[in-house]
Motif scaffolding. Sequence first.
Motif: not given
Length: 189
Positions: A55-77
């Motif tokens: 299960v952890v291996s299945l979600f690792d990629d998804q969590l990484g993509r979510l991290d990138e999305l959240i980081t992008w969102g925080r950098e935007q107005p």
Amino acid sequence: MGEHRGDTRARIQAVALELFAEQGYEKTSLREIAERLNVTKAALYYHFKTKEDIVVSLFDDQLGRLDELITWGREQPATQETRQELVRRYADQLYASGPGLMRFAHENQGTMRDLAVGEKLKSRMKGLRELLIDPKAPLTDQLKSAMAPFTLNIAHFAFDDYDITDEERRAAGIAVALELVSGSPHTDA
């Protein structure tokens, strides 16, 4: 050889997700996963020691993509346009990963609460939700915005028995999620 190992790992993940969907996480054993794959338990253990590891291996990629999305969102107005783009990008991520993961999380909520990966996913979803909410908006609009990612999740695997395409399902989910973050009621014109 590394390519073969990756293929085996991906096959294990796919079969495990299939069995978890069919009979639930708790009722699925590593032995059953090995049998479905036609491999020994030892071969399965080489890649994953526990169901939780799968299960952890299945979600690792998804969590990484979510991290990138959240980081992008925080950098935007913090604008309406940014919130709408977050909805679109989150939808893109969901549809790139296929319906299996979100269906697993939805159908195994108790298990997800018990697994560390569930807490990680909850934390990421909270981060996304915070970016979608305009803290100056009325409480009802804040609630609607908080519901947007869950609307996309549900649309991702809902209506399985309807005669619609994935693209129609995706478009409907995005339309409703965008409506939720816009703060305006939907009107059919």
